[in-house]
Each structure stands twice: as C-alpha cells, then as structure tokens.
Design an enzyme around this catalytic site. Sequence first.
Site, mmCIF file in Angstrom:
data_model
loop_
_atom_site.group_PDB
_atom_site.id
_atom_site.type_symbol
_atom_site.label_atom_id
_atom_site.label_comp_id
_atom_site.label_asym_id
_atom_site.label_seq_id
_atom_site.Cartn_x
_atom_site.Cartn_y
_atom_site.Cartn_z
ATOM 1 N N GLU A 12 0.463 -13.228 -3.730
ATOM 2 C CA GLU A 12 -0.178 -14.300 -2.951
ATOM 3 C C GLU A 12 0.273 -14.264 -1.501
ATOM 4 O O GLU A 12 -0.521 -14.406 -0.573
ATOM 5 C CB GLU A 12 0.182 -15.678 -3.527
ATOM 6 N N CYS A 58 4.151 -19.025 -7.876
ATOM 7 C CA CYS A 58 5.533 -19.515 -7.925
ATOM 8 C C CYS A 58 5.712 -20.613 -6.871
ATOM 9 O O CYS A 58 4.843 -20.836 -6.020
ATOM 10 C CB CYS A 58 6.514 -18.363 -7.682
ATOM 11 N N CYS A 94 5.436 -19.493 -3.190
ATOM 12 C CA CYS A 94 4.036 -19.223 -2.803
ATOM 13 C C CYS A 94 3.243 -20.516 -2.682
ATOM 14 O O CYS A 94 2.378 -20.636 -1.811
ATOM 15 C CB CYS A 94 3.379 -18.270 -3.792
ATOM 16 N N CYS A 125 5.645 -11.639 -3.515
ATOM 17 C CA CYS A 125 4.565 -11.923 -4.461
ATOM 18 C C CYS A 125 3.211 -11.520 -3.862
ATOM 19 O O CYS A 125 3.053 -11.455 -2.637
ATOM 20 C CB CYS A 125 4.507 -13.410 -4.784
ATOM 21 N N ASN A 142 1.862 -7.713 -5.644
ATOM 22 C CA ASN A 142 3.319 -7.889 -5.587
ATOM 23 C C ASN A 142 3.986 -6.546 -5.312
ATOM 24 O O ASN A 142 3.519 -5.489 -5.766
ATOM 25 C CB ASN A 142 3.861 -8.546 -6.861
ATOM 26 N N ILE A 143 5.049 -6.605 -4.542
ATOM 27 C CA ILE A 143 5.787 -5.398 -4.150
ATOM 28 C C ILE A 143 7.265 -5.661 -4.423
ATOM 29 O O ILE A 143 7.884 -6.507 -3.750
ATOM 30 C CB ILE A 143 5.558 -5.073 -2.650
ATOM 31 N N GLU A 144 7.791 -4.977 -5.426
ATOM 32 C CA GLU A 144 9.178 -5.220 -5.827
ATOM 33 C C GLU A 144 10.129 -4.286 -5.085
ATOM 34 O O GLU A 144 9.705 -3.370 -4.357
ATOM 35 C CB GLU A 144 9.303 -5.052 -7.350
#
Length: 127
Positions: A55, A86, A89, A53, A42-44
């Site tokens: 995935e 989620c 995804c 996310c 995940n990369i915020e």
Amino acid sequence: MDNKELIKFALKAMEHSYAPYSNFKVGAAVLCKNKKIYTGCNIENSSYGVTICAERTALFKAISEGERDFDKIAIVSSSEDFTFPCGICRQAIFEFMPEGIVVLFSKAEGIKEFSVVSLLPNGFFLS
Ligand code: THU
C-alpha cells in the site's frame, strides 16, 4: 474505473512482490481523482524492519510523482482471506485520502469496500 479493474492492476503488481521471508505476497493499486493509477507491491529485506508494504509503495510512488488527490486503494494478497492494511499503512492512507475507499479482494470471498475512516477512526493529524 470500477473495482474489478483496479483489482486487476493490484494483482498484476503483486507479481513483482519481493517476499522471500514471509512468502506473503501483497499488491496494491491507487486510483487518483485524475483517473491515473499507481501500483505497488511489498518489498521485504533481510533486516526485517526495512520492509515496506504494498500500500505504501503504491501511495508513495504516486505522491512522489506529484499526485495528491486519491479516490480509492485496492489491496490483494496471496492469501485466501481478505488482507486489511496494517496500522502504519492505515495512517499513511488517512493522511492522503481521509475521505477515500479501501477495496479488498479475496479469491474465496470476492470484493469488499471500506471507508478509510472506518478502518482508522480518529486517525492522527497535526492540529
Ligand atoms: N504487508 C503488506 O504489504 N501490506 C499489509 O497491509 C500487511 C503486510 C506485507 C509486509 C510483509 O512483506 C508481509 O506482508 C508479511 O507481513
């Protein structure tokens, strides 16, 4: 490739997670039918909605390299519990591997498998 091996790839990918806002690290590994593996984390972003996310990072990396046929996706996180994909995804996974398997791992509870359709019954497709 057995589930344990695929989970190891997901755990390795989780090390690259960029999650300074949630502190919730996620890793994923997609197994292609040709046995290649693509991983993601995940990369915020400070603009929260920009976040992607793990995935979708893994899946989109694979797709952008020309892969189209997938067997499984493994998902791990920094939580003690299983981390289910989620809704967004689930739909992304359904598009490319409706007959695929989602493999979840939690340190406390071990490994669980779910079919993609059991996680997203009646997923959307254009007809
Ligand atoms: N996250 C994932 O990477 N995958 C999921 O299926 C659920 C949520 C990430 C997004 C965000 O960086 C953090 O977990 C908390 O929502």
